[in-house]
Design a protein around this motif. Structure first.
Motif, PDB file in Angstrom:
ATOM      1  N   VAL A  28     -14.407   1.168 -24.243  1.00 40.28           N
ATOM      2  CA  VAL A  28     -15.416   1.028 -23.198  1.00 40.28           C
ATOM      3  C   VAL A  28     -14.962   0.016 -22.152  1.00 40.28           C
ATOM      4  O   VAL A  28     -15.132   0.226 -20.944  1.00 40.28           O
ATOM      5  N   THR A  29     -14.367  -1.071 -22.603  1.00 37.50           N
ATOM      6  CA  THR A  29     -13.884  -2.103 -21.676  1.00 37.50           C
ATOM      7  C   THR A  29     -12.788  -1.560 -20.770  1.00 37.50           C
ATOM      8  O   THR A  29     -12.779  -1.809 -19.554  1.00 37.50           O
ATOM      9  N   GLN A  30     -11.861  -0.804 -21.343  1.00 40.27           N
ATOM     10  CA  GLN A  30     -10.772  -0.226 -20.555  1.00 40.27           C
ATOM     11  C   GLN A  30     -11.302   0.788 -19.539  1.00 40.27           C
ATOM     12  O   GLN A  30     -10.823   0.857 -18.406  1.00 40.27           O
ATOM     13  N   ILE A  31     -12.303   1.583 -19.948  1.00 43.26           N
ATOM     14  CA  ILE A  31     -12.893   2.560 -19.032  1.00 43.26           C
ATOM     15  C   ILE A  31     -13.594   1.847 -17.880  1.00 43.26           C
ATOM     16  O   ILE A  31     -13.501   2.272 -16.723  1.00 43.26           O
ATOM     17  N   ALA A  32     -14.285   0.768 -18.187  1.00 42.76           N
ATOM     18  CA  ALA A  32     -14.968  -0.010 -17.151  1.00 42.76           C
ATOM     19  C   ALA A  32     -13.966  -0.523 -16.124  1.00 42.76           C
ATOM     20  O   ALA A  32     -14.228  -0.497 -14.910  1.00 42.76           O
TER      21      ALA A  32
ATOM     22  N   ARG B 157     -16.384  -0.347 -12.992  1.00 49.75           N
ATOM     23  CA  ARG B 157     -17.793  -0.450 -13.347  1.00 49.75           C
ATOM     24  C   ARG B 157     -17.953  -1.527 -14.416  1.00 49.75           C
ATOM     25  O   ARG B 157     -16.992  -1.948 -15.048  1.00 49.75           O
ATOM     26  N   SER B 158     -19.175  -1.958 -14.633  1.00 53.56           N
ATOM     27  CA  SER B 158     -19.421  -2.961 -15.657  1.00 53.56           C
ATOM     28  C   SER B 158     -19.363  -2.331 -17.046  1.00 53.56           C
ATOM     29  O   SER B 158     -19.595  -1.119 -17.201  1.00 53.56           O
ATOM     30  N   VAL B 159     -19.057  -3.150 -18.025  1.00 54.37           N
ATOM     31  CA  VAL B 159     -19.026  -2.683 -19.408  1.00 54.37           C
ATOM     32  C   VAL B 159     -20.414  -2.179 -19.814  1.00 54.37           C
ATOM     33  O   VAL B 159     -20.539  -1.184 -20.531  1.00 54.37           O
TER      34      VAL B 159
ATOM     35  N   LYS C 190     -19.690  12.722 -18.296  1.00 52.28           N
ATOM     36  CA  LYS C 190     -18.554  13.547 -18.703  1.00 52.28           C
ATOM     37  C   LYS C 190     -17.240  12.797 -18.494  1.00 52.28           C
ATOM     38  O   LYS C 190     -16.326  12.869 -19.326  1.00 52.28           O
ATOM     39  N   THR C 191     -17.138  12.062 -17.392  1.00 54.44           N
ATOM     40  CA  THR C 191     -15.932  11.278 -17.112  1.00 54.44           C
ATOM     41  C   THR C 191     -15.700  10.238 -18.197  1.00 54.44           C
ATOM     42  O   THR C 191     -14.577  10.057 -18.689  1.00 54.44           O
ATOM     43  N   VAL C 192     -16.765   9.563 -18.583  1.00 55.48           N
ATOM     44  CA  VAL C 192     -16.655   8.556 -19.641  1.00 55.48           C
ATOM     45  C   VAL C 192     -16.209   9.200 -20.948  1.00 55.48           C
ATOM     46  O   VAL C 192     -15.328   8.673 -21.643  1.00 55.48           O
ATOM     47  N   MET C 193     -16.769  10.363 -21.272  1.00 53.29           N
ATOM     48  CA  MET C 193     -16.388  11.029 -22.518  1.00 53.29           C
ATOM     49  C   MET C 193     -14.928  11.476 -22.500  1.00 53.29           C
ATOM     50  O   MET C 193     -14.235  11.440 -23.517  1.00 53.29           O
ATOM     51  N   LYS C 194     -14.437  11.903 -21.327  1.00 53.45           N
ATOM     52  CA  LYS C 194     -13.037  12.299 -21.212  1.00 53.45           C
ATOM     53  C   LYS C 194     -12.112  11.109 -21.477  1.00 53.45           C
ATOM     54  O   LYS C 194     -11.102  11.234 -22.176  1.00 53.45           O
ATOM     55  N   TYR C 195     -12.469   9.950 -20.920  1.00 52.61           N
ATOM     56  CA  TYR C 195     -11.663   8.751 -21.162  1.00 52.61           C
ATOM     57  C   TYR C 195     -11.709   8.348 -22.629  1.00 52.61           C
ATOM     58  O   TYR C 195     -10.692   7.930 -23.205  1.00 52.61           O
ATOM     59  N   LEU C 196     -12.882   8.467 -23.250  1.00 53.34           N
ATOM     60  CA  LEU C 196     -13.006   8.123 -24.668  1.00 53.34           C
ATOM     61  C   LEU C 196     -12.141   9.045 -25.522  1.00 53.34           C
ATOM     62  O   LEU C 196     -11.528   8.607 -26.499  1.00 53.34           O
ATOM     63  N   GLN C 197     -12.074  10.332 -25.136  1.00 55.23           N
ATOM     64  CA  GLN C 197     -11.234  11.275 -25.886  1.00 55.23           C
ATOM     65  C   GLN C 197      -9.754  10.911 -25.785  1.00 55.23           C
ATOM     66  O   GLN C 197      -8.968  11.223 -26.666  1.00 55.23           O
ATOM     67  N   LYS C 198      -9.388  10.246 -24.692  1.00 56.38           N
ATOM     68  CA  LYS C 198      -7.996   9.836 -24.510  1.00 56.38           C
ATOM     69  C   LYS C 198      -7.679   8.561 -25.282  1.00 56.38           C
ATOM     70  O   LYS C 198      -6.532   8.105 -25.290  1.00 56.38           O
ATOM     71  N   GLY C 199      -8.715   7.976 -25.911  1.00 54.25           N
ATOM     72  CA  GLY C 199      -8.494   6.799 -26.737  1.00 54.25           C
ATOM     73  C   GLY C 199      -8.783   5.471 -26.068  1.00 54.25           C
ATOM     74  O   GLY C 199      -8.516   4.415 -26.660  1.00 54.25           O
TER      75      GLY C 199
END
Length: 209
Positions: A168-172, A177-179, A156-165
């Protein structure tokens, strides 16, 4: 495009009515009948075929178990798609046992829009089978939805970050965490929610997952 007819097997009248209203609101889907027992289901099928059968994993006491029912239906109805429904881990395990014979599984605790995503994907699969003049059973493949568990906290955390634009690299980088890990969590979340592409992520109501 042809409307796909659906028969529901579930012994909860409130669920019956809610699902019927949900499905009948869709122009390409229509509930043909709602059955509470195996006997009612086979009587309904004797009157005419259905394109999709929605089968609750919790059959009433005294009924044959769902695995036996799925085996029987998959042999008799080679042009129909079977979809199981449930609300527990045990039901998901039953669906996994039936996976060679069914077109999908839906967890009842998921939002209604996920249910419609599943049904429309099965509908498209049926259309493709018809266009290809295929006579083989319609069964679950890797690209057929298996809508089951809610998202984990990390997913869910990953999906929230993706919704913010964020990528994957930026979220990592943000989560230290690793890509590869973030990519895996994104892939698992999209599989659970039956999302086709990144655009679908922005239409999610994350807090309801």
């Amino acid at each position: 495009m042809m409307v796909k007819n659906i028969i529901i097997l579930d012994d909860h009248p409130i669920f019956h009515n809610g699902v019927k209203q949900l499905i009948d609101s869709e122009p390409l889907l229509e509930v043909l009948d709602m059955c509470r027992t195996r006997e009612e289901l086979f009587f309904s099928l004797s009157l005419g075929p259905a394109d999709i059968l929605l089968l609750d994993c919790s059959l009433p006491d005294g009924e044959s178990n769902i695995l036996e029912l799925v085996e029987q239906l998959s042999l008799q109805l080679t042009d129909s798609a079977l979809v199981l429904m449930g609300d527990s881990v045990s039901h998901q395990k039953i669906a996994e046992q039936c996976s060679p014979m069914i077109a999908g599984y839906f967890c009842k605790t998921l939002p209604a829009e996920n249910f419609l995503i599943l049904l429309h994907r099965v509908r498209r699969m049926l259309n493709n089978e018809s266009n290809n003049n295929s006579k083989c059973n319609i069964v679950m493949q890797d690209n057929i939805p298996f809508v089951s568990n809610r998202l984990s906290v990390k997913e869910k955390t990953v999906m929230k970050y993706l919704q913010k634009g964020l990528s994957v690299t930026q979220i990592a980088e943000c989560l230290n965490r690793s890509v590869k890990t973030i990519s895996s969590q994104k892939r698992q979340a999209m599989r659970k929610l039956d999302l086709k592409n990144n655009r679908d992520i922005f239409e999610l109501k994350i807090n309801e997952l």
